[in-house]
Design an enzyme around this catalytic site. Structure first.
Site, PDB file in Angstrom:
ATOM      1  N   CYS A  48      22.886  54.024 -46.335  1.00 15.76           N
ATOM      2  CA  CYS A  48      24.093  54.311 -45.605  1.00 15.76           C
ATOM      3  C   CYS A  48      23.496  52.226 -45.645  1.00 15.76           C
ATOM      4  O   CYS A  48      22.913  51.388 -45.846  1.00 15.76           O
ATOM      5  CB  CYS A  48      23.980  54.061 -44.555  1.00 15.76           C
ATOM      6  SG  CYS A  48      26.130  53.805 -43.400  1.00 15.76           S
TER       7      CYS A  48
ATOM      8  N   HIS B 134      20.918  57.310 -41.188  1.00 16.77           N
ATOM      9  CA  HIS B 134      20.772  57.075 -39.901  1.00 16.77           C
ATOM     10  C   HIS B 134      21.303  57.882 -38.417  1.00 16.77           C
ATOM     11  O   HIS B 134      22.012  57.531 -38.312  1.00 16.77           O
ATOM     12  CB  HIS B 134      20.819  55.247 -40.238  1.00 16.77           C
ATOM     13  CG  HIS B 134      22.134  55.070 -39.656  1.00 16.77           C
ATOM     14  ND1 HIS B 134      23.127  54.079 -38.169  1.00 16.77           N
ATOM     15  CD2 HIS B 134      22.755  54.911 -40.972  1.00 16.77           C
ATOM     16  CE1 HIS B 134      23.726  53.845 -39.130  1.00 16.77           C
ATOM     17  NE2 HIS B 134      23.738  54.486 -40.161  1.00 16.77           N
TER      18      HIS B 134
ATOM     19  N   CYS C  23      25.666  56.764 -37.210  1.00 19.73           N
ATOM     20  CA  CYS C  23      26.362  56.250 -38.193  1.00 19.73           C
ATOM     21  C   CYS C  23      27.960  55.904 -37.733  1.00 19.73           C
ATOM     22  O   CYS C  23      28.438  56.754 -37.819  1.00 19.73           O
ATOM     23  CB  CYS C  23      26.054  57.427 -39.221  1.00 19.73           C
ATOM     24  SG  CYS C  23      27.058  56.457 -40.570  1.00 19.73           S
TER      25      CYS C  23
ATOM     26  N   ASP D 218      25.526  50.035 -43.824  1.00 16.75           N
ATOM     27  CA  ASP D 218      25.159  49.591 -42.621  1.00 16.75           C
ATOM     28  C   ASP D 218      23.852  48.229 -42.131  1.00 16.75           C
ATOM     29  O   ASP D 218      23.110  48.917 -42.997  1.00 16.75           O
ATOM     30  CB  ASP D 218      24.267  50.612 -41.372  1.00 16.75           C
ATOM     31  CG  ASP D 218      25.015  50.226 -39.884  1.00 16.75           C
ATOM     32  OD1 ASP D 218      23.845  49.055 -39.389  1.00 16.75           O
ATOM     33  OD2 ASP D 218      25.254  51.127 -39.083  1.00 16.75           O
TER      34      ASP D 218
ATOM     35  N   ARG E 257      21.577  47.163 -40.684  1.00 19.61           N
ATOM     36  CA  ARG E 257      20.882  47.686 -39.470  1.00 19.61           C
ATOM     37  C   ARG E 257      19.479  48.174 -40.109  1.00 19.61           C
ATOM     38  O   ARG E 257      18.705  48.623 -39.677  1.00 19.61           O
ATOM     39  CB  ARG E 257      21.291  48.142 -38.188  1.00 19.61           C
ATOM     40  CG  ARG E 257      22.532  47.495 -37.204  1.00 19.61           C
ATOM     41  CD  ARG E 257      22.576  48.374 -36.141  1.00 19.61           C
ATOM     42  NE  ARG E 257      24.231  49.529 -36.689  1.00 19.61           N
ATOM     43  CZ  ARG E 257      24.220  49.939 -35.694  1.00 19.61           C
ATOM     44  NH1 ARG E 257      24.468  49.913 -34.568  1.00 19.61           N
ATOM     45  NH2 ARG E 257      25.404  51.183 -36.274  1.00 19.61           N
TER      46      ARG E 257
HETATM   47 ZN    ZN Z   1      26.172  54.656 -41.649  1.00 19.73          ZN
END
Ligand code: ZN
Length: 206
Positions: free
Chosen positions: A42, A98, A101, A44, A46
């Site tokens: 992803c 994750h 999400c 993302d 993080r």
């Molecule tokens: Zn995500």
């Protein structure tokens, strides 16, 4: 003076540290890259691939998009997969979702976000397939359960690409894995859906 000067300074410091620890580090990378792994994760912020698994530049090939999705019509993802499998000859492809999400959360909430809703249709399809099971769970478990289901579905999608089918047909040793990362504890968990050939993929689909 730019707003991004601190990032350039941080880069200089990082490069100096890397060179001090291993004077040949950058010279070696200049020659070639030989990663063993392709990470499909992803976007993302993080969930940074190299840091999470402690790998250095040159050790992991990475493709990231919102929701770690593998669309059969996504030329970008398919090109990365083809290059990784056929040219770099990676041994492992890991689809890494994750918990928590945002892409999965948006699908679950049925909350329109604009153009990106088209991209997230894949997750919507996963949601509809396992809706019965998800509805039976306590509300606070549904998001994480759908994150896991999404990873499994994307592992199946990788196995269904012409790239993986062709690689396995010619006997190439490449395994597709499904992992999920916990932002709360920094730990990766294997969802045990690894496929080393079409037989494994067929079982997963069933
Ligand atoms: Zn995500």
């Amino acid at each position: 003076m730019s707003d991004l000067d601190h990032l350039i300074e941080a880069n200089r410091a990082w490069a100096a540290r890397a060179k001090a620890a291993d004077p040949q580090f950058f010279t070696r990378l200049l020659g070639q890259q030989r990663p063993q792994y392709l990470w499909i994760g992803c976007s993302d912020s993080r969930v940074p691939a190299n840091q999470i698994v402690g790998l250095l530049p040159g050790e992991i090939f990475v493709h990231r998009n919102v929701g770690n999705l593998v669309h059969q019509t996504d030329l970008n993802c398919l090109a990365v997969l083809q290059y990784a499998v056929e040219v770099l000859q990676v041994r492992h492809v890991m689809v890494v979702g994750h918990y928590g999400c945002g892409a999965v959360q948006a699908t679950l909430a049925g909350q329109p976000l604009g153009l990106i809703d088209n991209w997230l249709r894949n997750i919507e399809a996963v949601y509809h397939r396992c809706r019965h099971e998800l509805d039976a769970l306590p509300a606070e478990r549904r998001l994480d359960a759908l994150c896991e289901h999404n990873v499994r579905a994307q592992v199946r999608a990788v196995c269904d690409t012409t790239v993986l089918r062709a690689a396995w047909a010619r006997g190439q040793d490449v395994t597709v894995h499904g992992w999920i990362y916990g932002i709360a504890d920094g730990l990766v968990n294997d969802l045990h859906v690894s496929c080393a050939g079409p037989q494994d993929a067929a079982k997963l689909a069933g």
